[in-house]
Scaffold this motif. Structure first.
Motif, PDB file in Angstrom:
ATOM      1  N   HIS A 420      -2.558  44.801   0.188  1.00  0.00           N
ATOM      2  CA  HIS A 420      -3.072  43.973   1.432  1.00  0.00           C
ATOM      3  C   HIS A 420      -4.377  44.121   1.702  1.00  0.00           C
ATOM      4  O   HIS A 420      -5.458  43.370   1.529  1.00  0.00           O
ATOM      5  CB  HIS A 420      -2.243  43.648   2.447  1.00  0.00           C
ATOM      6  N   GLU A 421      -4.581  45.600   2.081  1.00  0.00           N
ATOM      7  CA  GLU A 421      -5.916  45.763   2.483  1.00  0.00           C
ATOM      8  C   GLU A 421      -6.958  46.054   1.264  1.00  0.00           C
ATOM      9  O   GLU A 421      -8.044  45.604   1.549  1.00  0.00           O
ATOM     10  CB  GLU A 421      -5.814  47.213   3.060  1.00  0.00           C
ATOM     11  N   HIS A 424      -8.354  42.544   0.741  1.00  0.00           N
ATOM     12  CA  HIS A 424      -9.339  42.300   1.761  1.00  0.00           C
ATOM     13  C   HIS A 424     -10.861  42.969   1.093  1.00  0.00           C
ATOM     14  O   HIS A 424     -11.837  42.606   1.111  1.00  0.00           O
ATOM     15  CB  HIS A 424      -9.053  42.898   2.964  1.00  0.00           C
ATOM     16  N   ASP A 496      -4.439  37.586  10.369  1.00  0.00           N
ATOM     17  CA  ASP A 496      -5.478  37.168   9.374  1.00  0.00           C
ATOM     18  C   ASP A 496      -5.551  35.329   9.416  1.00  0.00           C
ATOM     19  O   ASP A 496      -6.713  35.057   9.581  1.00  0.00           O
ATOM     20  CB  ASP A 496      -5.270  37.446   7.979  1.00  0.00           C
TER      21      ASP A 496
HETATM   22 ZN    ZN Z   1      -5.073  41.260   6.841  1.00  0.00          ZN
END
Ligand code: ZN
Ligand code: ADP
Ligand code: MG
Length: 605
Positions: A420-421, A424, A496
């Motif tokens: 996930h990170e 981003h 988010d």
């Molecule tokens: Zn996020």
């Protein structure tokens, strides 16, 4: 309640008197002769004692005698009687009259103490109930709680306010006027009555107001807007009256109303019953400000971080017509503020305030102060006696991302968070108009499991359309990576989505960035921050428009999602590499990311 208390204490006294009866002096002599006195105690002009056995009553009319007796003495501390007791072997005691308390005196005293304590408790309770802002009991109720600082105990001056040269220059004129009003009045110059300090929380508005008073050497009265709002209607207004009266009596002086938005909100915009009181208070402030003349040299300074919600009447000429904007500090400002706050902190010679300032974009004065404090605490925790650059780094992370959480993620969760990170981070890395990645981490902190931390670009005050679209893609990147790798979404993207949706909605309804809607701004909830969405039914647009807005917001978000997936698919190798490194090291900084996936051509790091 008090009556009941008196009854109780009378009962206590009766009880203490129950075992004692008053007898004649001669009766006592006779009983001494019969050796019927167990012990006696001299006390000024009485003697008390106890019979060995209760004698028969001296005459039939009187009541039965009790176990104890009391006798009035013809002379105080009767020596003859004492001698007589001695010859009969009676134990007696007697102290000098001063400082001696008898049993019943003690009882009275005890009652008194209990009574006073009881009264105090009641008073405290009444005080609490009557005034939640804590200014006191009934008599204090009306008086304004403006705290007064006299000119002499005023320590803060402009020297304590770092940077903010603009604001200081604006206020310098006020200082001059307070120092030498005659100079201005002679020329018939109009001196502002009210100055409004505007700026986000922690930028030093309160500090600046205090420093202005200190610089001019005049008394400084301060009150918080919320202190006007009381349980009873009318109290706020009379507080205002009282406050202005006090201020006028000690002119020249500065009257400072902090957080004036609490009372100064647009009239008629309140919710529930509270706004009557608020309006009355506001009206009173307005009329007081109109009431005093220019010669009275009372300057009212007010501070707010919501100038947009203030009632326009407050801002009219003759009221708060002088506006001073207090901005967040620039880099040089931050260095100056840091210098003020490290005065008492022993710094290691390797600490570079310039570097710290460069890394704290967007920090307010209060946050910088907090940063220095946290760094000092960090150094103290490791028992060092000077503060190192690492302490500042740790402090900054704690302030920006919250304290580290204890729990350990399991392997799967860890990998999922890492993807996930990494999603981003990779988007921020590759899309040219997203801010630079400063750090990406999967150490749980605050409320987040992981975090991608961007450094905002300092000298940008406006955001363009394409930048916003990239921003949306970046925000949806975490979720897109999860979907790509695991073919399902997790609940971790809630925040988010919320933020992305909010931005997309603003782009459509406020910034006119949707071709289907065009250059129209729609009223929305922002105007009434305290009204729930459901409260403002009177939408200013039709259902048809609402449907178009919703579909435009949806379109923007779908576009961003598609873009995120495209970029991530194209650079899947980089995504995997970043994730692997993240699982390994738990956090990566800019240089480490560059090592793993290289610096993209369009950006220099
Ligand atoms: Zn996020
Ligand atoms: P505001 O009233 O705008 O919310 P404050 O005046 O209460 O902010 O500021 C909080 C603290 O931050 C101050 O007490 C001061 O220590 C620090 N601070 C803010 N701005 C500055 C500045 N320009 N120079 C020095 N200290 C500052
Ligand atoms: Mg303040």
């Amino acid at each position: 309640m008090i009556v009941a208390f008196i009854l109780i204490s009378m009962g206590l006294m009766n009880w203490s008197a129950r075992g004692i009866s008053r007898v004649e002096y001669m009766f006592l002599w006779k009983q001494l002769d019969e050796s019927n006195v167990a012990k006696a105690e001299f006390d000024g002009d009485v003697v008390r004692g106890t019979w060995k056995k209760i004698p028969a009553k001296p005459d039939p009319q009187s009541a039965d005698l009790k176990a104890d007796f009391i006798v009035d003495l013809p002379v105080p501390f009767d020596h003859e009687l004492k001698n007589h007791m001695r010859t009969h072997g009676v134990q007696f005691s007697g102290k000098s009259p001063s400082g001696y308390l008898t049993g019943s005196d003690l009882m009275v005293l005890l009652n008194l103490v209990v009574f006073v304590a009881f009264g105090w408790v009641i008073w405290q309770i009444m005080r609490r109930n009557s005034d939640p802002m804590g200014s006191g009991m009934m008599s204090n109720f009306i008086r304004s709680p403006a705290k007064r600082f006299k000119a002499t105990d005023q320590q803060t001056t402009f020297d304590d306010v770092a940077a903010m040269e603009h604001a200081k220059a604006d206020l310098q004129e006020i200082v001059e006027f307070l120092k030498t009003p005659a100079k201005f009045q002679r020329l018939g110059a109009q001196i502002p009555k009210g100055v409004l300090l505007m700026g986000s929380p922690g930028t030093g508005k309160t500090l600046l107001a205090r420093a202005t008073a200190g610089e001019a050497g005049v008394p400084f009265f301060t009150i918080n807007g919320s202190e006007f709002i009381q349980m009873f209607v009318g109290v706020g207004a009379s507080r205002v009256r009282d406050m202005f009266k006090t201020a006028k009596e000690s002119a020249p002086c500065i009257l400072f109303i902090d957080e004036i938005d609490a009372v100064g909100r647009h009239r008629g915009a309140g919710m529930g019953g509270g706004h009557d009181e608020r309006e009355q208070t506001l009206n009173q402030i307005l009329s007081e400000m109109d009431g005093f003349t220019q010669t009275e040299s009372v300057i009212v300074i007010a501070a707010t971080n919501r100038p947009d919600v203030l009632d326009p009447a407050l801002l009219r000429p003759g009221r708060f017509d002088r506006h001073v904007t207090v901005d967040k500090p620039t880099k040089t400002g931050r260095v100056a503020i840091l210098k003020v706050h490290v005065r008492k902190v022993p710094l290691d010679s390797t600490v570079d305030l310039e570097r710290i300032a460069a890394n704290t974009i967007g920090f307010s004065g209060a946050e910088l102060k907090n940063l220095v404090n946290e760094a000092a605490l960090n150094a103290a925790r490791t028992s060092r006696d000077s503060v190192l650059p690492e302490d500042f780094d740790a402090a900054r992370e704690k302030i920006l991302m919250g304290p580290k959480r204890e729990e350990v993620l399991n392997e799967h969760e860890k990998e999922m968070t890492a993807y996930h990170e990494a999603g981003h981070a990779l988007l921020a890395w590759l899309l040219s108009d997203v801010d630079h990645v400063h750090k990406v981490t999967i150490i749980p902190r605050g409320r987040a499991l992981g975090l991608t931390w961007l450094v905002p670009d300092e000298d940008r005050y406006n955001v363009g359309e394409s930048r916003l679209h990239s921003q949306l893609a970046f925000m949806l990147g975490g979720r897109a990576a999860e979907k790509m790798v695991y073919d399902e979404y997790s609940a971790g993207a809630e925040n988010d989505l919320k933020r992305a949706t909010a931005i997309a909605r603003k782009m459509v309804t406020r910034w006119g960035m949707s071709p289907a809607i065009g250059p129209v701004a729609f009223r929305d909830s922002e105007e009434h921050p305290f009204l729930g969405k459901e409260m403002h039914e009177q939408r200013e647009y039709s259902d048809e428009t609402a449907r178009v807005i919703d579909s435009e917001v949806h379109k923007f978000l779908m576009q961003a999602d598609r873009r995120a997936i495209e970029v991530l698919t194209e650079h899947r190798d980089k995504l995997d590499a970043l994730t692997k490194a993240l699982v390994d090291k738990e956090s990566l900084d800019q240089d480490e990311i560059a090592e793993i996936i290289g610096v993209p051509a369009k950006r220099g790091v």
